[in-house]
Write a protein that holds these residues in place. Structure first.
Motif, short mmCIF file in Angstrom:
data_model
loop_
_atom_site.label_atom_id
_atom_site.label_comp_id
_atom_site.label_asym_id
_atom_site.label_seq_id
_atom_site.Cartn_x
_atom_site.Cartn_y
_atom_site.Cartn_z
N GLY A 10 0.78 -1.23 0.00
CA GLY A 10 0.00 0.00 0.00
C GLY A 10 0.81 1.29 0.00
N GLY A 12 2.53 2.54 -2.41
CA GLY A 12 2.45 3.24 -3.70
C GLY A 12 3.36 2.67 -4.77
N LYS A 13 3.78 1.41 -4.62
CA LYS A 13 4.67 0.79 -5.63
C LYS A 13 4.05 0.84 -7.03
CE LYS A 13 4.61 -3.08 -3.33
NZ LYS A 13 3.92 -2.60 -2.11
N SER A 14 2.81 0.36 -7.13
CA SER A 14 2.18 0.29 -8.46
C SER A 14 1.93 1.68 -9.02
CB SER A 14 0.86 -0.49 -8.39
OG SER A 14 1.10 -1.80 -7.91
N THR A 15 1.59 2.60 -8.15
CA THR A 15 1.35 3.98 -8.59
C THR A 15 2.64 4.58 -9.15
OG1 THR A 15 -0.33 4.24 -6.87
CG2 THR A 15 0.60 6.27 -7.78
N ASN A 192 6.47 8.83 -0.30
CA ASN A 192 5.17 8.96 -0.99
C ASN A 192 4.05 9.20 0.02
OD1 ASN A 192 3.42 8.95 -3.21
ND2 ASN A 192 2.98 6.75 -2.98
N LYS A 193 3.11 10.01 -0.36
CA LYS A 193 1.91 10.30 0.43
C LYS A 193 2.22 11.01 1.74
CE LYS A 193 0.11 5.87 -0.01
NZ LYS A 193 -0.91 4.83 0.06
N PRO A 217 3.58 14.30 -2.43
CA PRO A 217 2.51 14.45 -1.43
C PRO A 217 1.34 13.52 -1.76
CG PRO A 217 2.40 16.20 -3.06
CD PRO A 217 3.59 15.35 -3.43
N ASP A 219 -1.92 13.00 -3.25
CA ASP A 219 -2.54 13.78 -4.33
C ASP A 219 -3.98 13.28 -4.52
OD1 ASP A 219 -1.56 15.24 -7.21
OD2 ASP A 219 -3.27 13.86 -7.35
N1 LIG Z 1 0.94 10.07 -4.05
C1 LIG Z 1 -0.28 9.53 -3.82
N2 LIG Z 1 -1.34 10.32 -3.54
C2 LIG Z 1 -2.56 9.81 -3.28
N3 LIG Z 1 -2.82 8.50 -3.28
C3 LIG Z 1 -1.82 7.65 -3.55
C4 LIG Z 1 -0.50 8.10 -3.84
N4 LIG Z 1 0.28 7.02 -4.08
C5 LIG Z 1 -0.53 5.94 -3.94
N5 LIG Z 1 -1.78 6.31 -3.61
C6 LIG Z 1 -2.93 5.44 -3.35
O1 LIG Z 1 -2.56 4.53 -2.32
C7 LIG Z 1 -3.13 3.24 -2.55
C8 LIG Z 1 -2.03 2.20 -2.66
O2 LIG Z 1 -1.23 2.50 -3.81
P1 LIG Z 1 -0.60 1.34 -4.70
O3 LIG Z 1 0.22 1.99 -5.72
O4 LIG Z 1 -1.64 0.39 -5.12
O5 LIG Z 1 0.32 0.64 -3.58
P2 LIG Z 1 1.14 -0.72 -3.63
O6 LIG Z 1 1.31 -1.09 -5.06
O7 LIG Z 1 2.43 -0.38 -2.96
O8 LIG Z 1 0.36 -1.70 -2.84
C9 LIG Z 1 -3.94 3.37 -3.83
O9 LIG Z 1 -5.26 3.63 -3.45
C10 LIG Z 1 -3.33 4.59 -4.53
O10 LIG Z 1 -4.26 5.24 -5.34
#
Ligand SMILES: Nc1ncnc2c1ncn2[C@@H]1O[C@H](COP(=O)(O)OP(=O)(O)O)[C@@H](O)[C@H]1O
Ligand SMILES: [Mg+2]
Length: 246
Positions: A10, A12-15, A192-193, A217, A219
């Motif tokens: 959670g 933000g790896k995939s993001t 991140n976040k 931040p 977002d």
């Molecule tokens: N910079 C950001 N701002 C707002 N929400 C974010 C940000 N980065 C990630 N998220 C949210 O956090 C959650 C987890 O992100 P995700 O990329 O799926 O994490 P992971 O792949 O590490 O499990 C998702 O709901 C995503 O939309």
């Protein structure tokens, strides 16, 4: 260049993988994203791709992968050749706006077995990838450090750890830095976040703050698209900073 994107669940790896993949594609690079997370199904949506067929199936499913003899010859038996990005059979790749996606394999049903075969496949596929100088491969890892245990990181050129504002991320940063160091791989961190206050606490708590590339931040737009499973087309200066730095 092979970039391993890792961190806790959670964070933000995939993001970050999606945003960075799109940034490299805009820069004219050939980009392959490898979905190495057997549990989650969000990455393809963030990329705007269809979910590709499990690459494990190409190798005879989990049983096929695991029955390959272990050792130096296993690579050749699995693939018997070297792969350019464009050689991956069309059935196992999806594409959107210059970013190709391969999914190593997902857990689809209860009781279907552990994910060891996915690790074995990744470890055998990566060294056989024939990359051009400008090709970029991004691996979206499963949460935690199992990919290190499996030896997948040995084939990465750079390890990018995404850290959200949590005690777990700060501790994990220490561990990932040491593990990366032990296999001579550069490790960089992306906060991140985090808001400004959290970012500064993290910079003070991090074992190697000089390795922090940037901080994003929380977002609203990213969160909204994440929630709806919409493609991420947001362009952020921090992402181009990461691409420049790497
Ligand atoms: N910079 C950001 N701002 C707002 N929400 C974010 C940000 N980065 C990630 N998220 C949210 O956090 C959650 C987890 O992100 P995700 O990329 O799926 O994490 P992971 O792949 O590490 O499990 C998702 O709901 C995503 O939309
Ligand atoms: Mg993910």
């Amino acid at each position: 260049m092979i970039i391993m994107v890792c961190g806790k669940g959670g964070c933000g790896k995939s993001t970050i993988t999606s945003l960075l993949a799109k940034e490299y594609a805009r820069r004219g690079r050939q980009v392959l994203v490898i979905d190495g997370d057997e549990s989650n199904f969000g990455l393809h949506r963030q990329l705007g791709c269809e979910l590709p067929r499990d690459f494990t199936e190409y190798c005879g499913g989990r049983r096929g992968v695991m029955s390959t003899p272990k050792g130096a010859d296993a690579r050749d038996e699995l693939f018997g050749r070297r792969w350019k990005i464009g050689d991956i059979p069309a059935d196992y790749v999806t594409e959107h706006e210059g970013v190709r996606l391969v999914a190593i394999g997902k857990i689809h049903e209860a009781g279907e077995g552990c994910a060891c075969a996915m690790g074995v496949l990744e470890k055998n596929f990566l060294p056989n990838l024939l990359l051009e100088e400008k090709d970029v491969v991004l691996i979206d890892a499963e949460a935690g450090v199992e990919h290190f245990g499996r030896g997948v990181d040995n084939f990465a050129d750079v390890i990018l750890m995404v850290a959200d504002p949590s005690y777990e991320s700060v501790r994990l940063a220490d561990k990932i830095y040491s593990m990366g160091n032990s296999i001579n791989k550069p490790v960089y961190f992306i906060i991140n976040k985090a808001d400004a206050e959290q970012e500064s606490v993290m910079r003070e708590s991090f074992p190697h703050p000089e390795q922090i590339l940037t901080a994003l931040p929380a977002d609203k737009e990213i969160l909204r698209k994440g929630l709806l499973g919409e493609p991420l087309d947001t362009q952020l200066p921090q992402i181009s900073q990461i691409a420049d730095a790497i």
